[in-house]
Enzyme design. Sequence first.
Site, PDB file in Angstrom:
ATOM      1  N   ASP A  38      48.390   2.743 -10.504  1.00 28.07           N
ATOM      2  CA  ASP A  38      48.604   2.314  -9.134  1.00 28.07           C
ATOM      3  C   ASP A  38      48.806   0.964  -8.778  1.00 28.07           C
ATOM      4  OD1 ASP A  38      48.704   5.116  -9.258  1.00 28.07           O
ATOM      5  OD2 ASP A  38      47.005   5.698  -8.063  1.00 28.07           O
ATOM      6  N   ALA A  39      47.733   0.334  -9.225  1.00 26.24           N
ATOM      7  CA  ALA A  39      47.746  -1.092  -8.887  1.00 26.24           C
ATOM      8  C   ALA A  39      49.216  -1.900  -9.260  1.00 26.24           C
ATOM      9  CB  ALA A  39      46.662  -1.930  -9.254  1.00 26.24           C
ATOM     10  N   TYR A  41      52.117  -0.575  -9.691  1.00 23.30           N
ATOM     11  CA  TYR A  41      53.044   0.080  -8.870  1.00 23.30           C
ATOM     12  C   TYR A  41      53.132  -0.575  -7.568  1.00 23.30           C
ATOM     13  CZ  TYR A  41      55.642   3.384  -6.157  1.00 23.30           C
ATOM     14  OH  TYR A  41      56.437   3.947  -5.084  1.00 23.30           O
ATOM     15  N   ASP A  42      51.820  -0.775  -6.991  1.00 22.09           N
ATOM     16  CA  ASP A  42      51.761  -1.522  -5.590  1.00 22.09           C
ATOM     17  C   ASP A  42      52.051  -2.888  -5.887  1.00 22.09           C
ATOM     18  OD1 ASP A  42      50.697   0.678  -4.766  1.00 22.09           O
ATOM     19  OD2 ASP A  42      48.601   0.079  -4.514  1.00 22.09           O
ATOM     20  N   GLU A 121      57.820  31.521 -11.665  1.00 26.57           N
ATOM     21  CA  GLU A 121      57.228  30.208 -11.679  1.00 26.57           C
ATOM     22  C   GLU A 121      55.846  30.338 -10.811  1.00 26.57           C
ATOM     23  OE1 GLU A 121      59.963  27.592  -9.571  1.00 26.57           O
ATOM     24  OE2 GLU A 121      60.703  29.157  -8.273  1.00 26.57           O
ATOM     25  N   LYS A 123      53.681  30.407  -7.481  1.00 29.93           N
ATOM     26  CA  LYS A 123      54.016  30.517  -5.937  1.00 29.93           C
ATOM     27  C   LYS A 123      53.168  29.353  -5.202  1.00 29.93           C
ATOM     28  CE  LYS A 123      54.778  33.152  -1.860  1.00 29.93           C
ATOM     29  NZ  LYS A 123      53.889  32.256  -1.119  1.00 29.93           N
ATOM     30  N   ARG A 144      60.860  25.190   7.551  1.00 30.36           N
ATOM     31  CA  ARG A 144      61.449  26.547   7.756  1.00 30.36           C
ATOM     32  C   ARG A 144      61.667  27.242   9.363  1.00 30.36           C
ATOM     33  NH1 ARG A 144      59.783  31.876   7.464  1.00 30.36           N
ATOM     34  NH2 ARG A 144      61.233  33.160   6.503  1.00 30.36           N
ATOM     35  N   CYS A 420       7.530  24.049  -3.731  1.00 31.48           N
ATOM     36  CA  CYS A 420       6.151  23.415  -3.822  1.00 31.48           C
ATOM     37  C   CYS A 420       5.434  22.821  -2.795  1.00 31.48           C
ATOM     38  CB  CYS A 420       6.201  22.305  -5.024  1.00 31.48           C
ATOM     39  SG  CYS A 420       7.233  20.907  -4.534  1.00 31.48           S
ATOM     40  N   CYS A 435      13.374  17.387  -2.804  1.00 28.88           N
ATOM     41  CA  CYS A 435      11.769  17.524  -2.669  1.00 28.88           C
ATOM     42  C   CYS A 435      11.258  16.351  -3.468  1.00 28.88           C
ATOM     43  CB  CYS A 435      11.634  18.813  -3.514  1.00 28.88           C
ATOM     44  SG  CYS A 435      10.209  19.019  -4.122  1.00 28.88           S
TER      45      CYS A 435
HETATM   46  C1  9MJ Z   1      56.943  29.150  -3.502  1.00 23.93           C
HETATM   47  N1  9MJ Z   1      56.328  28.899  -2.456  1.00 23.93           N
HETATM   48  O1  9MJ Z   1      56.550  28.675  -4.677  1.00 23.93           O
HETATM   49  C2  9MJ Z   1      60.076  30.338  -3.098  1.00 23.93           C
HETATM   50  N2  9MJ Z   1      58.312  29.490  -3.827  1.00 23.93           N
HETATM   51  O2  9MJ Z   1      62.295  31.167  -3.064  1.00 23.93           O
HETATM   52  C3  9MJ Z   1      59.147  29.465  -4.842  1.00 23.93           C
HETATM   53  N3  9MJ Z   1      59.078  29.884  -2.906  1.00 23.93           N
HETATM   54  C4  9MJ Z   1      61.280  30.884  -2.247  1.00 23.93           C
HETATM   55  N4  9MJ Z   1      60.380  30.117  -4.501  1.00 23.93           N
HETATM   56  C5  9MJ Z   1      63.020  31.802  -2.101  1.00 23.93           C
HETATM   57  N5  9MJ Z   1      58.673  29.328  -6.123  1.00 23.93           N
HETATM   58  C6  9MJ Z   1      62.446  31.831  -0.663  1.00 23.93           C
HETATM   59  C7  9MJ Z   1      61.308  31.021  -1.169  1.00 23.93           C
END
Ligand code: 9MJ
Length: 682
Positions: A38-39, A41-42, A121, A123, A144, A420, A435
């Site tokens: 990080d350093a 990079y900075d 994947e 969520k 959203r 105790c 304690c």
């Molecule tokens: C999340 N929250 O990880 C969607 N999401 O796809 C993944 N959300 C999503 N896909 C279509 N992996 C609408 C929301």
Amino acid sequence: MTRRDRAAGAARRAAELRERIAYHDRRYYVLDDPEISDAEYDELLAELQRIEAEHPELVVPESPTQRVGGAPATSFEPVRHRLPMLSLNNGFTEDELLAFDRRVRERLDRDSEPGVEYMAEPKLDGLALSLLYRDGRLVQAATRGDGETGEDVTGNVRTVRAIPLSLEGSGWPAEFEVRGEVFMRRPDFERLNARLYAAGERGFMNPRNAAAGSLRQLDPAVTARRPLSFFAYGPGWVPDGFELPDTQYAVLDWFETIGIPVCPERDRVTGARGALDYYRQMAVRRAELPYDIDGVVFKVDRRADQQRLGYVARAPRWALAHKFPAEERTTQLLAVDFQVGRTGALTPVARLQPVLVGGVMVSNATLHNMDEVARKDIRIGDRVVVRRAGDVIPEVVGRAGGEREPDTRPVRLPEACPECGSHVEQEEGKAVARCTGGLVCPAQRRESLRHFVSRKAMDIEGFGDRLIEQLVGTGTVSTPAELFELDATRLEGFERIGAKSARNLEEALERARETTLPRFIFALGIREVGEVTARALAEHFGGLEPLMQASVEELEGIRDVGPVVARHIASFFAEAHNREVIEALRRAGVHWPEMRPAAERPQPLAGRTYVLTGSLEGLTREEASARLQALGAKVTGGVSAKTTAVIAGENPGGKLAKAERLGVPILDQSALEELLREHDRM
Ligand code: 9MJ
């Protein structure tokens, strides 16, 4: 050199720095495999800032220095989404997943084996975001909102280093949208809260709230100090006629090639069976991911099939979020008791109205210490949020929102130890109350012994909590060394100890006399010396004597040892009582092979880089890393073409698939053990 030459030189250097910074952002956020600290990079960033300050004409909007700079807003402007931002249908049970797969097959008329391909994947538990890129540059970011209209958070999103301000490569359309999730990694969340607390501010209840609160800051300069991450999960609006890759998986691969981070855990699975396997694997791996997930998402992989399936209401028919049991629940705090630990620390323990959290009934949870209780403003009778993640002990994370219940009472630290009766002291500026009874306190003796015999310490089988309680309670044993004076005759007759178990216990003690230096150091129970630090100390010194003699300065120079830990170690060995116990243990026959001190040890794995994934049996990933590192190897988080090998345990994640794709060799646990045995002469 003329002024023109100097200006041209500055322009070249600025362009080079921008490119290097973008490269390192990508290594860090997309590949999860940073090459520089990080350093360092900075320093790159600071140099670029200097050049741009001297040559303002060189400043361009996509310069990494321009991530912060937007003026604070008074509110966020509404943004109408070109394509609605959808939500996902949820499923909580196996049956719901099977029903989803059945509906998909029916609608696609695909009832034959091998089944529909899904992209799977995790969520993420964060906030959805839509990013608009024009000519490869980030021009707008929107939340959203209600799915039709969100809020313009461009100024804030520009500060998120995980999100590229300009895309890499070429071939992207003149304008298109990327959709994904902003979130905060747990270690980042914990550091942020620590920083907020230190500044006397309120912390966040969980990473999700921290991410949401940070993104909705009106002042981008504040967001810039918040460590947000981002993974894209799909395309948004793309121009007619632009051909995206034809599967969901390939779209995400393409995102990756143009510098947009995607989740490395994603995978392709086949049919409901493959989906269920993935769900079960992720349920196990969930605890070790650096971010919170609340389920997994399955999406029909072929985009043409997605189009055929279409939407119902606000959610696609081609996707399902298969949720995990919730890790957080609210319940009522009935009372608070105090538990005394091995080092005398008093831990407030919440007695709760029992509640199901993460699939387990929870009626007790830790409140950590009195500072936390005060910071979270928790009173007995409050409704509180309880969290239980993986095999971590349940904790009270905060007070639930809404009006306070009537008749609540404050939590009070007792003045005397509940075990105790010794005086309880709270050091100035320290969160933990202790304690002062030391080894007079049966709780401290009991906890030290429990630690001493535990599996990762001396591993003395059969000495369960019940037996230790009795040994301490009857005054039979008060130090670890006295354990070794026990024999079958003396053990027989304790509650539930017959002749056979007594013999087994004696044998277990006999076996435990032969140990290793890291185990012995860990077993001593020095404050804040966990197994990883114990191993680092053993490796550094090679023997116990030099460790006992080491100064605070020398200790501070060791990997994993900070100033506080160094002081704990030095004062532990300065204590006459502790030296006596060590001496008595040796007299009782406890021994270990000496090790070669680090300075004299060769580094046979220098230049090699390993990635660990999945769980190993009888070995944590931390231990495995420490042992590889002791041999000179590098251990990183992300797989790249430069990785020497990926070591895959049970339930490996997306790193395995990536290794296969890149042709990186894969080792299993036995190959790892072989490797360690071959080189590790400790
Ligand atoms: C999340 N929250 O990880 C969607 N999401 O796809 C993944 N959300 C999503 N896909 C279509 N992996 C609408 C929301």
